[in-house]
Design an enzyme around this catalytic site. Structure first.
Site, mmCIF file in Angstrom:
data_model
loop_
_atom_site.group_PDB
_atom_site.id
_atom_site.type_symbol
_atom_site.label_atom_id
_atom_site.label_comp_id
_atom_site.label_asym_id
_atom_site.label_seq_id
_atom_site.Cartn_x
_atom_site.Cartn_y
_atom_site.Cartn_z
ATOM 1 N N LYS A 1 -11.274 -5.391 -3.544
ATOM 2 C CA LYS A 1 -12.095 -4.200 -3.796
ATOM 3 C C LYS A 1 -11.311 -3.149 -4.574
ATOM 4 O O LYS A 1 -11.842 -2.482 -5.442
ATOM 5 C CB LYS A 1 -12.522 -3.580 -2.457
ATOM 6 C CG LYS A 1 -13.486 -4.416 -1.663
ATOM 7 C CD LYS A 1 -13.538 -3.986 -0.188
ATOM 8 C CE LYS A 1 -13.279 -5.152 0.728
ATOM 9 N NZ LYS A 1 -13.221 -4.875 2.150
ATOM 10 N N LYS B 1 -5.063 -11.364 -6.219
ATOM 11 C CA LYS B 1 -6.132 -11.643 -5.272
ATOM 12 C C LYS B 1 -7.387 -10.832 -5.639
ATOM 13 O O LYS B 1 -7.258 -9.678 -6.067
ATOM 14 C CB LYS B 1 -5.588 -11.213 -3.899
ATOM 15 C CG LYS B 1 -6.532 -11.258 -2.766
ATOM 16 C CD LYS B 1 -5.897 -10.669 -1.517
ATOM 17 C CE LYS B 1 -6.194 -9.182 -1.400
ATOM 18 N NZ LYS B 1 -6.106 -8.650 -0.036
ATOM 19 N N LYS C 1 0.833 -1.204 0.000
ATOM 20 C CA LYS C 1 0.000 0.000 0.000
ATOM 21 C C LYS C 1 0.868 1.256 0.000
ATOM 22 O O LYS C 1 0.543 2.245 -0.658
ATOM 23 C CB LYS C 1 -0.935 0.008 1.212
ATOM 24 C CG LYS C 1 -2.061 -1.018 1.110
ATOM 25 C CD LYS C 1 -2.908 -0.982 2.373
ATOM 26 C CE LYS C 1 -3.945 -2.094 2.395
ATOM 27 N NZ LYS C 1 -4.543 -2.248 3.731
HETATM 28 P P1 TYM Z 1 -10.489 -6.958 4.337
HETATM 29 O O1 TYM Z 1 -11.554 -5.965 4.571
HETATM 30 O O2 TYM Z 1 -9.487 -6.696 3.269
HETATM 31 O O3 TYM Z 1 -11.120 -8.366 4.021
HETATM 32 C C1 TYM Z 1 -12.042 -9.013 4.879
HETATM 33 C C2 TYM Z 1 -11.761 -10.508 4.938
HETATM 34 O O4 TYM Z 1 -11.842 -11.093 3.640
HETATM 35 C C3 TYM Z 1 -10.661 -11.838 3.363
HETATM 36 N N1 TYM Z 1 -10.363 -11.713 1.928
HETATM 37 C C4 TYM Z 1 -10.144 -12.759 1.103
HETATM 38 N N2 TYM Z 1 -10.121 -14.088 1.317
HETATM 39 C C5 TYM Z 1 -9.869 -14.891 0.263
HETATM 40 N N3 TYM Z 1 -9.639 -14.417 -0.994
HETATM 41 C C6 TYM Z 1 -9.664 -13.088 -1.256
HETATM 42 N N4 TYM Z 1 -9.448 -12.630 -2.481
HETATM 43 C C7 TYM Z 1 -9.915 -12.195 -0.176
HETATM 44 N N5 TYM Z 1 -10.009 -10.845 -0.079
HETATM 45 C C8 TYM Z 1 -10.279 -10.571 1.216
HETATM 46 C C9 TYM Z 1 -9.577 -11.155 4.195
HETATM 47 O O5 TYM Z 1 -8.484 -12.017 4.426
HETATM 48 C C10 TYM Z 1 -10.342 -10.818 5.461
HETATM 49 O O6 TYM Z 1 -10.395 -11.935 6.313
HETATM 50 N N6 TYM Z 1 -7.157 -6.150 7.987
HETATM 51 C C11 TYM Z 1 -8.431 -6.794 7.691
HETATM 52 C C12 TYM Z 1 -9.586 -6.298 8.534
HETATM 53 C C13 TYM Z 1 -9.389 -6.413 10.021
HETATM 54 C C14 TYM Z 1 -9.349 -7.609 10.774
HETATM 55 C C15 TYM Z 1 -9.205 -7.193 12.139
HETATM 56 C C16 TYM Z 1 -9.421 -8.958 10.463
HETATM 57 C C17 TYM Z 1 -9.256 -5.382 10.893
HETATM 58 N N7 TYM Z 1 -9.151 -5.847 12.172
HETATM 59 C C18 TYM Z 1 -9.109 -8.123 13.154
HETATM 60 C C19 TYM Z 1 -9.320 -9.882 11.491
HETATM 61 C C20 TYM Z 1 -9.178 -9.465 12.828
HETATM 62 C C21 TYM Z 1 -8.771 -6.503 6.232
HETATM 63 O O7 TYM Z 1 -8.268 -5.618 5.639
HETATM 64 O O8 TYM Z 1 -9.741 -7.285 5.721
#
Ligand code: TYM
Length: 330
Positions: free
Chosen positions: A194, A191, A111
């Site tokens: 969004k 991957k 990022k």
């Molecule tokens: P975020 O918002 O990017 O994504 C939410 C969840 O979806 C999973 N994910 C995927 N899994 C498989 N294939 C994909 N292409 C894919 N894209 C997204 C992510 O691994 C995630 O589980 N940092 C985290 C948010 C967060 C969080 C937390 C997670 C903040 N605090 C505490 C766990 C515990 C994030 O950016 O997720």
């Protein structure tokens, strides 16, 4: 009973990568565990964003989670910024987090590369994520593969804090992955994400699902209709696993390996199964969209329940770190 915590950013629509990698698992886990699921708005603002849209996106993401099957009678669903203890614990954790560990995080590096001036919030992102989980002393974190490194750091922060202020106080949380731990985008390159615009939205109408699936990348070895393929190298097969029943999966794999079906045949079956599986989700989402006040009420209730736990943990962490308790005024 293990406590479970996970979060999702309100930085766009809920897509099938999120769903198959994480949210589908959340819906299952709420049946057997003590679960908290959070829309992490404070994480979303570490990237360029439009303030006028944030509140609406946050409510929409929460509504999509409820539509996907999270049930406030079985788990706690809330918005991160409604529980200010997250930011306070995050600050406390910055005092035991080595800078080098933050700079090594691949998500940060990716990022940061895309930004002209790198902001401290982006660097501290995984510290806030650590606070999210440890505030509830959660031991299980259902996420996609891209979060594994953040989970390693989380355990490191827990160990360091415990070593200095109270052995065993914070648990060392473990990730829980699904078979679709890394769903690729429709281009088959990166991957599904969004920010890359290579997604199928969980709420996409049926014709949009088909429009997007039809040209999607498959096993690159299948150049012509007659080439046999390897389902394990095909992103479409990964998605099939999330939406198609086991006997269909057997048929799909067989017809891929023998070139009995072309990729388009395989995608048609997937589209039908996806559209059918997601129809009730779309219906519930439309219903919730018409009742925003009801969604806000459920989120307020979730925040109150989360806060009751968060206050206890934070109070004890403050005490162990030696901060002077505020006496009650008057
Ligand atoms: P975020 O918002 O990017 O994504 C939410 C969840 O979806 C999973 N994910 C995927 N899994 C498989 N294939 C994909 N292409 C894919 N894209 C997204 C992510 O691994 C995630 O589980 N940092 C985290 C948010 C967060 C969080 C937390 C997670 C903040 N605090 C505490 C766990 C515990 C994030 O950016 O997720």
């Amino acid at each position: 009973m293990a406590r479970v915590f996970s979060g999702i950013q309100p930085s766009g629509e809920l897509h099938i990568g999120n769903y198959l990698g994480a949210v589908q698992n959340w819906v299952r886990l709420q049946e057997q565990h003590d679960c908290l699921f959070c829309v992490v708005d404070l994480h979303a603002i570490t990237q360029p964003y439009e303030p006028a849209q944030l509140a609406q996106r946050t409510r929409q993401m929460a509504s999509s989670l409820l539509a996907a099957g999270l049930d406030p009678a079985k788990c706690i669903v809330f918005v991160q910024s409604h529980v200010p203890e997250h930011t306070e614990l995050s600050w406390l954790f910055t005092t035991v987090t080595p800078l080098g560990e933050l700079e090594r995080q691949t998500q940060y590096k990716d990022k940061a590369q895309r930004q002209e001036s790198v902001l401290a919030g982006l660097l501290n992102y995984p510290v806030l994520q650590t606070a999210d989980v440890l505030l509830y002393k959660a031991t299980l974190v259902p996420v996609g593969e891209d979060q594994i490194q953040h989970l390693e750091l989380m355990r490191e922060i827990a160990r360091r804090w415990n070593g200095r202020f109270g052995e065993g106080f914070f648990p060392e949380p473990q990730p829980q992955l699904t078979t679709a731990k890394r769903v690729l985008g429709l281009d088959g390159q990166a991957k599904m994400s969004k920010s890359l615009g290579n997604t199928i939205g969980l709420l996409d109408p049926p014709d949009a699902v088909w429009e997007k699936l039809r040209p999607a990348a498959t096993d690159p070895a299948r150049v012509t209709r007659r080439d046999p393929g390897d389902p394990d190298k095909c992103n479409i097969y990964t998605i099939h696993k999330g939406f198609s029943p086991p006997d269909t999966l057997g048929t799909v794999a067989h017809n891929c390996r023998t070139a009995g079906w072309g990729c388009l045949d395989c995608k048609r079956v997937l589209a039908d199964n996806m559209i059918a599986a997601l129809a009730p989700v779309r219906e519930r989402a439309a219903d919730l969209a018409a009742r925003p006040a009801e969604v806000d009420r459920q989120l307020a209730d979730g925040a109150a329940r989360a806060r009751a736990i968060a206050r206890d943990t934070l109070g004890e962490a403050r005490r162990r770190m030696g901060l002077l308790p505020a006496a009650s005024a008057g």
